[in-house]
Structure formats: structure tokens, C-alpha cells
Design an enzyme around this catalytic site. Structure first.
Site, PDB file in Angstrom:
ATOM      1  N   LYS A 121       0.829  -1.200   0.000  1.00 54.57           N
ATOM      2  CA  LYS A 121       0.000   0.000   0.000  1.00 54.57           C
ATOM      3  C   LYS A 121       0.866   1.253   0.000  1.00 54.57           C
ATOM      4  O   LYS A 121       0.653   2.175  -0.802  1.00 54.57           O
ATOM      5  CB  LYS A 121      -0.921   0.007   1.215  1.00 54.57           C
ATOM      6  N   ASP A 139      -6.281   1.252   1.027  1.00 54.03           N
ATOM      7  CA  ASP A 139      -6.335   1.355   2.478  1.00 54.03           C
ATOM      8  C   ASP A 139      -7.754   1.040   2.928  1.00 54.03           C
ATOM      9  O   ASP A 139      -8.576   0.555   2.143  1.00 54.03           O
ATOM     10  CB  ASP A 139      -5.894   2.744   2.941  1.00 54.03           C
TER      11      ASP A 139
END
Length: 228
Positions: A121, A139
Site C-alpha cells: 500500500k 487502504d
């Protein structure tokens, strides 16, 4: 409504109404961004922006950060979530940037993930924001909103599965912007508890709204929104 139709409605709305989204993290260069993104894990951008000036005053470049210990860094970040782990990550990140990358932040997802505290991420955020690469960082906001809107199938139960499902239908040149659209919509409108459906501009194609709000109203049953 088919999934491609939902994507088309999503992209049409945001390209018309929010054509140039930006990260809310304050940064001036790739080094500052990667430090901020590491700190932002399970922490608000607002809090990260508050502590970054003092941190950067003491460690303005990867060279200074690389010579620091976790004990040096901890007092400057103690007000954020998981400061002990993040202090260790930043100290290791600074050293590895110097030893392996000449103090420069790498531009590939694979190389970025070699850095302490940098998962997929975080790597996706960096290459997307700094290098404008077609990377979709997933996220909690992106995960939640993409499911609620019906952009991804229910079977997409991991961040990687959601990432793959999203990039399948979003043109590459718009992926970096779409990442911000999903995050900001989740941060301010499609919040985790009591989503603000009454002011959401996407309810005409939102699967969650059709199921939990409009559907409940039609049957006279309490909606999930009213019960949260």
C-alpha cells in the site's frame, strides 16, 4: 446495473466535479512523502502533518535519518499511533535509502517494499503520487468505498484482490486520481459508521444505498444506516 456501468458513473462524476485530487499529506519531495506515508499507517493525515515539521527540522534528508536511532526519532513522533515500531522503521528506512539507493527514493514498487515499514500500500502511494504510475493503493477507505459502491465483487476480500478488481476497469492514466477519489470520499462522506448517504452524490448507482437505505425504506424496515 453492471460493474462497468458503475465504474463509468463513478469516473464521470469525479472527473467532472473533482478533476485534480491531491493527497492531504504535506510534503515537498519524495523523501518527505515516504516518511509521511510510513507515519500515516493507522493514523490521520492531520496528525502526521502536525508532527512532520519538527521531525524534518532534525532529519531533513535520508542522510540525517539514516544516522539516527529509533531512540532519537521516538520523542518526535510519540503522539502518533505505534510510535515505537514507526521509529524503528524510519531509522531502518533512512539507513537502507543510503546504503542501497544513494539516498534517493526508488521508483519501483518492488524496490520500495525492501524498505522497513513499506508494504504494498505504501509503495503504491509513493509511485502513484510522486511518479504518477498507475498504482492503486488500497487502504481501509478504498476497501470500504469500493465495496459499498459495488465497484468490486464481494469475493474481493483482501486489499490485493480489491486492487486488481479496481485497476481492471479504470483507465491507467486515471488510476492515481481514482485512488484519491476513493480515499477522500471514504474519509468525508462514506465513513465507516453512519455513512452520510443523505449528502452523497453517488447514491444513484451505489449498491449499499440501494440495498440498505432505499431498499429498507421501500419495505418499511430500519436501514443499516439508521441503526448504526
Amino acid at each position: 446495473m453492471t460493474r462497468p456501468e458503475r465504474f463509468r458513473r463513478f469516473l464521470d462524476y469525479f472527473t467532472s466535479n473533482f478533476p485534480e485530487p491531491k493527497t492531504e499529506l504535506a510534503y515537498r519531495n519524495p523523501y518527505e512523502l515516504i516518511v509521511a506515508v510510513v507515519l500515516s499507517a493507522q493514523c490521520t493525515d492531520k496528525r502526521v502533518n502536525q508532527i512532520m515539521p519538527a521531525l524534518l527540522e532534525q532529519f531533513p534528508t535520508a542522510a540525517e535519518l539514516g544516522s539516527a536511532t529509533a531512540e532519537d526519532i521516538f520523542p518526535l513522533i510519540r503522539s502518533i499511533s505505534y510510535p515505537n515500531n514507526k521509529a524503528k522503521h524510519l531509522a531502518g528506512l533512512g539507513r537502507l535509502l543510503l546504503e542501497e539507493f544513494g539516498g534517493e527514493v526508488p521508483s519501483s514498487i518492488e524496490e520500495l517494499q525492501l524498505l522497513p515499514g513499506v508494504g504494498r500500500k505504501t509503495a503504491n502511494v509513493v509511485v502513484s503520487v510522486i511518479y504518477n504510475q498507475p498504482a492503486m493503493a488500497v487502504d481501509t477507505h478504498v476497501f470500504r468505498v469500493s465495496h459499498r459502491l459495488g465497484l468490486v465483487p464481494k469475493a474481493a476480500t483482501t486489499p490485493l484482490a480489491v486492487e486488481k478488481a479496481l485497476v481492471r476497469y479504470i483507465p491507467q492514466e486515471i488510476i492515481p486520481k481514482s485512488h484519491h477519489w476513493l480515499i477522500l470520499h471514504g474519509r468525508y462522506i462514506c465513513v465507516a459508521r453512519s455513512p452520510k448517504c443523505s449528502i452523497c452524490p453517488l447514491t444513484d448507482f451505489c449498491a449499499y444505498y440501494a440495498r440498505e437505505v432505499a431498499g429498507a425504506t421501500a419495505t418499511g424496515k430500519p436501514s443499516a444506516k439508521s441503526q448504526s
